[in-house]
Design an enzyme around this catalytic site. Structure first.
Site, PDB file in Angstrom:
ATOM      1  N   GLU A 274      -4.961  -3.831  -1.932  1.00  8.78           N
ATOM      2  CA  GLU A 274      -6.406  -3.591  -1.915  1.00  8.78           C
ATOM      3  C   GLU A 274      -6.753  -2.344  -1.086  1.00  8.78           C
ATOM      4  OE1 GLU A 274      -4.581  -5.938  -0.659  1.00  8.78           O
ATOM      5  OE2 GLU A 274      -5.557  -7.126   0.908  1.00  8.78           O
ATOM      6  N   ARG A 275      -5.735  -1.780  -0.384  1.00  4.24           N
ATOM      7  CA  ARG A 275      -6.028  -0.629   0.466  1.00  4.24           C
ATOM      8  C   ARG A 275      -6.049   0.686  -0.320  1.00  4.24           C
ATOM      9  NH1 ARG A 275      -1.981  -1.925   5.334  1.00  4.24           N
ATOM     10  NH2 ARG A 275      -1.645  -3.985   4.473  1.00  4.24           N
TER      11      ARG A 275
ATOM     12  N   LYS B  21      -1.165  -6.824  -9.397  1.00  4.43           N
ATOM     13  CA  LYS B  21      -2.116  -7.016  -8.287  1.00  4.43           C
ATOM     14  C   LYS B  21      -1.710  -6.019  -7.204  1.00  4.43           C
ATOM     15  CE  LYS B  21      -2.776  -8.431  -4.606  1.00  4.43           C
ATOM     16  NZ  LYS B  21      -3.217  -7.445  -3.565  1.00  4.43           N
TER      17      LYS B  21
ATOM     18  N   PHE C  83       0.822  -1.225   0.000  1.00  4.46           N
ATOM     19  CA  PHE C  83       0.000   0.000   0.000  1.00  4.46           C
ATOM     20  C   PHE C  83       0.848   1.264   0.000  1.00  4.46           C
ATOM     21  CE2 PHE C  83       1.025   0.020   4.508  1.00  4.46           C
ATOM     22  CZ  PHE C  83       1.078   1.375   4.791  1.00  4.46           C
TER      23      PHE C  83
ATOM     24  N   CYS D 226       9.570   1.888   3.491  1.00  4.60           N
ATOM     25  CA  CYS D 226      10.551   0.836   3.791  1.00  4.60           C
ATOM     26  C   CYS D 226      11.952   1.406   3.859  1.00  4.60           C
ATOM     27  CB  CYS D 226      10.491  -0.270   2.753  1.00  4.60           C
ATOM     28  SG  CYS D 226      11.087   0.291   1.174  1.00  4.60           S
TER      29      CYS D 226
ATOM     30  N   GLU E  14       9.398  -4.381  12.787  1.00  5.88           N
ATOM     31  CA  GLU E  14       9.086  -3.142  12.069  1.00  5.88           C
ATOM     32  C   GLU E  14       7.816  -2.523  12.668  1.00  5.88           C
ATOM     33  OE1 GLU E  14       7.714  -3.842   8.010  1.00  5.88           O
ATOM     34  OE2 GLU E  14       8.873  -2.123   7.331  1.00  5.88           O
TER      35      GLU E  14
ATOM     36  N   SER F 278       5.419  -7.028   3.251  1.00  8.62           N
ATOM     37  CA  SER F 278       6.037  -7.394   4.529  1.00  8.62           C
ATOM     38  C   SER F 278       6.801  -8.719   4.402  1.00  8.62           C
ATOM     39  CB  SER F 278       4.957  -7.462   5.611  1.00  8.62           C
ATOM     40  OG  SER F 278       3.893  -8.259   5.164  1.00  8.62           O
TER      41      SER F 278
END
Ligand code: NAD
Length: 498
Positions: free
Chosen positions: A176-177, A173, A149, A281, A383, A226
């Site tokens: 979805e957020r 893909k 996201f 990140c 994290e 992640s």
């Protein structure tokens, strides 16, 4: 309510009765749209469309492929404001930061414009008597990208920019957020002249990811997200015989040497630790002052700088950072601060329970500073991905090198110093993939490549640059020898053989 659909064979593709996922507006705390989640049957349609178009695209001459990239780059520039606002409204990052997200992806597209040059093979004339060897880089076929996201424009473009320029079809893909910008990118890519089916977007969650990983006609998968999921994707994809690169989480350290320019370090840390609410990140959520005196001087400067940060809605032009992405993520960050406190960290500035006047339902977390964090703490090992800066005090240079080197993640790291020798030693020794020397967020430019080590990156190839090209192509090596003249020798001229 606005519905976000798939993009298959050049068209919006609606599936009735499908599962849906809510898309928040993190600044207001309202659900603003829904995305339909796809399954294996939907993926099948995308693969079929990709198969139709890819063979011709693979043999389209590289200049023509580059022209689509040029046109796409121009459309990105023309639509920058609209893309940034849409992105900010779903992600929560401030609009200027969202422009940076688009811009960094655009730079990969710029690099991809050079595909005629970078995809050239190699040639050795006379490798043996009368023998030449040459190599060519051919596309894998159909590639897929699964993205997180936090950079909904840049990371998809890291992947499809290189994959498509090299002659592949690509199925994206996205998270979805915040799926609207990736979808918009696919629309613009077609507007740039790409044939239908070359870039498609399928939305979904684990079900769709598994379908991608298992699909026999998808040859390469690039994942960013992640670490546990990255590892899973790497294993499952590799088991199915695919080429897989899977970038994972991070916990980047900023080492502050006693001779560092502290004002510069503090200023850099404000952007690197708190920018984008820490949801990067390549953020710097850990600062490691070397020596007690450095730690005290640093802390004294950090406190007023942090107190001066402005948290605001994503379209507040003066805000340093906006809300985090979902209510669950806000709760998780606050839990990490609880854990850190229980583990014995000193909560110097507490961002829990932060509420923005007029936007009380938004997912805001105040800037947080934790001191006396130690390597044994879970809140240090894991994290947090929020606006939380942890101070881990090191006694000397060796300990400062050891901390990031022994951490499970190895994405980025930075050293602040005026000492060239210390910087050089640090860069050579540290077990981390991307190093900054007085550069807090050392994201390499598009003509280098991006990738971390250890649990920050599974697989062998980095993203974009020449590494991206290598990942999205397979190399064919041809060894050739030509007989000298006709079969009966009558055509054998006096041509000396190399
Ligand atoms: P995430 O791992 O939750 O999601 C990433 C992708 O995986 C999404 O497309 C999601 O739909 C999919 N997914 C989610 N659950 C899944 C499951 N159980 N099985 C299969 N697929 C699943 O990551 P996120 O929260 O969207 O992004 C933040 C994470 O990404 C952070 O850990 C951050 O450090 C990392 N990240 C890494 C890099 C890098 O280059 N190393 C860059 C950006 C973000």
């Amino acid at each position: 309510m606005r519905q976000v659909h798939h993009f298959i064979a050049g068209e919006h593709y609606e599936v009735s009765g499908a599962r849906k996922h809510d898309i928040w507006n993190p600044s207001t705390g309202e659900v603003q749209a829904q995305v339909t989640l796809g399954d294996a049957a939907l993926l099948e349609k995308a693969v079929a469309a990709a198969k139709k178009v890819q063979p011709e695209w693979a043999v389209t001459n590289p200049q023509r492929r580059a022209r689509v990239m040029f046109a796409f780059k121009q459309l990105l520039e023309e639509n920058m404001q609209e893309l940034a606002e849409l992105l900010a409204s779903e992600h929560g990052k401030v609009v200027d930061d969202a422009k940076g997200d688009v811009q960094r992806g655009l730079e990969v597209i710029e690099f991809a414009c050079g595909i005629p040059h970078v995809q050239k093979g190699e040639h050795t004339l006379g490798a043996g008597t009368g023998i030449d060897v040459y190599s060519m880089r051919q596309p894998l076929g159909i590639g897929a990208g699964i993205t997180p996201f936090n950079f909904p424009a840049m990371i998809p473009m890291w992947m499809f920019g290189m994959a498509i320029a090299a002659g592949n079809a690509f199925i994206l893909k996205p998270s979805e957020r915040d799926p609207s910008v990736p979808l918009r990118l696919a629309e613009l890519f077609m507007e740039a002249g790409a044939p239908a089916g070359l870039l498609q977007v399928v939305h979904g969650d684990k079900e769709m990811v598994d379908a991608i990983l298992d699909h026999k006609d998808i040859a390469g998968v690039s994942f960013v997200g992640s670490s546990d999921i990255a590892h899973y994707v790497y294993q499952r994809g590799a088991k199915a015989g695919k080429r897989v690169q899977a970038m994972g989480g991070a916990k980047n350290h900023g080492i502050v040497m006693p001779d560092a320019d502290l004002d510069m370090a503090v200023n850099d840390l404000m952007g690197a630790a708190y920018g984008s609410a820490g949801e990067r990140c390549m953020a710097l959520p850990v600062v490691v002052p070397v020596g007690e005196d450095t730690a005290e001087r640093l802390k004294e400067k950090l406190i007023p700088a942090i107190e001066g940060l402005r948290v605001g809605v994503s379209n507040d032009p003066d805000a340093h950072y906006g809300p985090v992405v979902t209510p669950e993520h806000k709760a998780r960050i606050e839990q990490w601060i609880d854990t850190a406190e229980k583990e014995g960290s000193e909560v110097v500035i507490d961002g829990r329970g932060f509420s923005l006047q007029g936007h009380e339902d938004g997912f805001f977390v105040g800037p947080t500073l934790l001191d006396h964090v130690t390597p044994g703490m879970e809140s240090y090992r894991e994290e947090i991905f929020g606006p939380v800066l942890q101070i881990v005090r090191a006694n000397d240079f060796d300990e400062a090198v050891r901390l990031p080197s022994e951490h499970q993640y190895g994405n980025g790291v930075c050293i602040f110093t005026r000492n060239g020798h210390a910087a050089r030693e640090f860069a050579a020794k540290v077990e981390v993939g991307m190093v900054g020397i007085n550069v807090p967020i050392p994201v390499p430019v598009s003509y280098h490549s991006f990738g971390g080590w250890k649990r920050s990156g599974f697989g062998d190839a980095d993203q974009y640059g020449m590494e991206g090209l290598r990942f999205w192509t397979k190399i064919k090596k041809v060894t050739q020898r030509w007989p000298d003249g006709g079969g009966d020798g009558s055509n054998a001229f006096l041509i000396p053989t190399l």
